[in-house]
Write an enzyme that holds these catalytic residues in place. Structure first.
Site, mmCIF file in Angstrom:
data_model
loop_
_atom_site.group_PDB
_atom_site.id
_atom_site.type_symbol
_atom_site.label_atom_id
_atom_site.label_comp_id
_atom_site.label_asym_id
_atom_site.label_seq_id
_atom_site.Cartn_x
_atom_site.Cartn_y
_atom_site.Cartn_z
ATOM 1 N N GLY A 85 -0.162 -1.707 29.873
ATOM 2 C CA GLY A 85 -0.374 -0.487 29.097
ATOM 3 C C GLY A 85 -0.791 -0.870 27.689
ATOM 4 N NE ARG A 86 1.110 3.353 23.729
ATOM 5 C CZ ARG A 86 1.524 4.422 24.425
ATOM 6 N NH1 ARG A 86 0.654 5.291 24.871
ATOM 7 N NH2 ARG A 86 2.807 4.625 24.652
ATOM 8 C CB ILE A 87 3.133 -3.116 24.470
ATOM 9 C CG1 ILE A 87 3.559 -2.028 23.458
ATOM 10 C CG2 ILE A 87 3.733 -4.476 24.084
ATOM 11 C CD1 ILE A 87 5.053 -1.798 23.323
ATOM 12 N NE ARG A 136 14.212 0.559 26.370
ATOM 13 C CZ ARG A 136 13.512 0.483 25.228
ATOM 14 N NH1 ARG A 136 13.124 -0.679 24.765
ATOM 15 N NH2 ARG A 136 13.245 1.577 24.541
ATOM 16 C CD GLU A 161 19.101 -3.959 23.806
ATOM 17 O OE1 GLU A 161 18.269 -4.209 24.678
ATOM 18 O OE2 GLU A 161 18.876 -3.252 22.819
ATOM 19 C CG HIS A 216 15.935 -3.712 21.007
ATOM 20 N ND1 HIS A 216 16.334 -2.926 22.047
ATOM 21 C CD2 HIS A 216 14.673 -3.288 20.723
ATOM 22 C CE1 HIS A 216 15.394 -2.059 22.370
ATOM 23 N NE2 HIS A 216 14.368 -2.266 21.574
ATOM 24 N N GLY A 249 11.729 -6.321 18.311
ATOM 25 C CA GLY A 249 10.289 -6.399 18.581
ATOM 26 C C GLY A 249 9.446 -5.506 17.680
HETATM 27 C C1 8YV Z 1 12.636 0.728 18.965
HETATM 28 C C2 8YV Z 1 11.855 0.196 21.327
HETATM 29 O O1 8YV Z 1 13.058 0.045 17.865
HETATM 30 O O2 8YV Z 1 10.502 2.034 20.771
HETATM 31 C C3 8YV Z 1 11.042 1.392 21.641
HETATM 32 O O3 8YV Z 1 10.919 1.699 22.834
HETATM 33 O O4 8YV Z 1 12.279 -0.454 22.190
HETATM 34 C C4 8YV Z 1 12.214 -0.273 19.986
HETATM 35 O O5 8YV Z 1 11.227 -1.151 19.570
HETATM 36 C C5 8YV Z 1 13.737 1.618 19.460
HETATM 37 O O6 8YV Z 1 13.465 2.160 20.687
HETATM 38 C C6 8YV Z 1 14.037 2.734 18.521
HETATM 39 O O7 8YV Z 1 14.659 3.805 19.194
#
Ligand code: 8YV
Length: 332
Positions: free
Chosen positions: A160-162, A244, A273, A294, A296
């Protein structure tokens, strides 16, 4: 509503710039202490708020949604992934759900590349040595040898995007791009990336040097990298996960790292987590596992832009339009 301002409840402390703007625009309740809400606090919030702004640390399940008052119109998630929210239950109750896509794509992809380099090139081990005054005996030809990433095959699970942003970067690092995705990407993108598509995840995993997990967590991707699939990986393979924790069977991954049936892993997300096991900490001391908390998407710029998206989603809904980042059931 207070006058024509919706009541907005934030479950966590957001950047000052975001909170200040939200106070200007809405009747906003802040969480100055930043202590995560308990389930009873979440229930109390959905009974009062017109808009709830949760984050990944809040589980908005069907039981919470069932107790929401009729005034709750929007759950404006501060985050891209919406696996923390039961979208189907919300939608059924007439509650709109939005997220914050795109503004954290590049930051997350940058971090994934850093993770991809860190384990094979022993970055953390090297940095730790330098914190010990007697740690470094001096340069020698066999000192701290890692593995090259250029010329290796990268298997992206979820393009996808990432995933695509990771692929673009990895290509620039000289890696060959492979991917598994429910839908094949546009042929132009495939050409640009010189990417190889695999219908079979099993087939792809067995051939990759590095695997990057970039799909959303949904019921269909729970333990997608199962014990059986982890066994398909080559002993020289590395795994990177900034999506995740639930997508990988963490216990099976730990066993594979302990047994040396894969070379290493870098994780920014975990199944329970923020808990990580002592076995994982041991692997991390041995340099086989890099664990990050977490982070990223954790940039100052990204967090401010996530806040902007939340504000735009709230504003458009209360102006009577469809918010730009609406999330529909089944589109996690
Ligand atoms: C966020 C993330 O910091 O956006 C997401 O899906 O996993 C993280 O990078 C986090 O979700 C903020 O709610």
């Amino acid at each position: 509503m207070t006058g024509n301002k919706p009541q907005v409840i934030l479950t966590r402390k957001l950047p000052d710039i975001v909170e200040t703007r939200m106070r200007e625009l809405f009747d906003t309740e802040l969480n100055i202490e930043d202590a995560p809400f308990t389930q009873p606090q979440l229930v109390a919030a959905v009974k009062r708020a017109d808009v709830l702004v949760p984050t990944v640390s809040d589980k908005i399940d069907s039981a919470i949604i069932a107790q929401a008052g009729d005034q709750l119109k929007l759950i404006a998630n501060f985050g891209n992934g919406t696996d923390n929210i039961d979208i189907a239950a919300a939608t059924e109750k007439g509650i709109t759900v939005t997220n914050t896509p795109r503004v954290l794509t590049d930051d997350t992809a940058d971090m994934i590349l850093a993770m991809m380099l860190a384990v094979p090139r022993r970055l953390v081990e090297g940095a730790q040595i330098m914190t010990n005054p007697d740690g470094w005996p001096g340069w020698s030809p066999n000192w701290m040898l890692g593995r090259r990433i250029s010329g290796k095959r990268l298997g992206i699970v979820g393009m996808g995007r990432i995933g695509s942003a990771v692929a673009r970067r990895a290509k620039a690092f000289g890696m060959a791009i492979h991917y598994h995705n429910p839908r094949r990407v546009h042929p132009d993108l495939e050409d640009q990336l010189e990417a190889t598509h695999w219908d079979s995840l099993d087939q792809m995993l067995a051939r990759m040097d590095i695997v990057s997990v970039n799909c959303p967590f949904t019921p269909a991707t729970y333990h997608l990298l199962s014990e059986r699939r982890l066994k398909l990986l080559q002993p020289e393979a590395y795994i990177v996960n900034a999506a995740r924790g639930e997508i990988i069977d963490e216990t099976a991954l730990i066993s594979a790292l302990e047994a040396g049936s894969i070379a290493g892993a870098a994780l920014d997300v975990f199944e329970k987590e923020p808990a990580v096991s002592s076995r994982m900490r041991k692997l991390s001391e041995q340099g086989k596992l890099l664990m990050l908390p977490h982070m990223g998407s954790a940039t100052v710029e990204g967090r401010a832009e996530m806040g902007d998206k939340v504000i735009i989603n709230i504003r458009t809904l209360f102006d009577g339009h469809r918010p730009p980042d609406r999330v529909l059931p089944g589109r996690g």
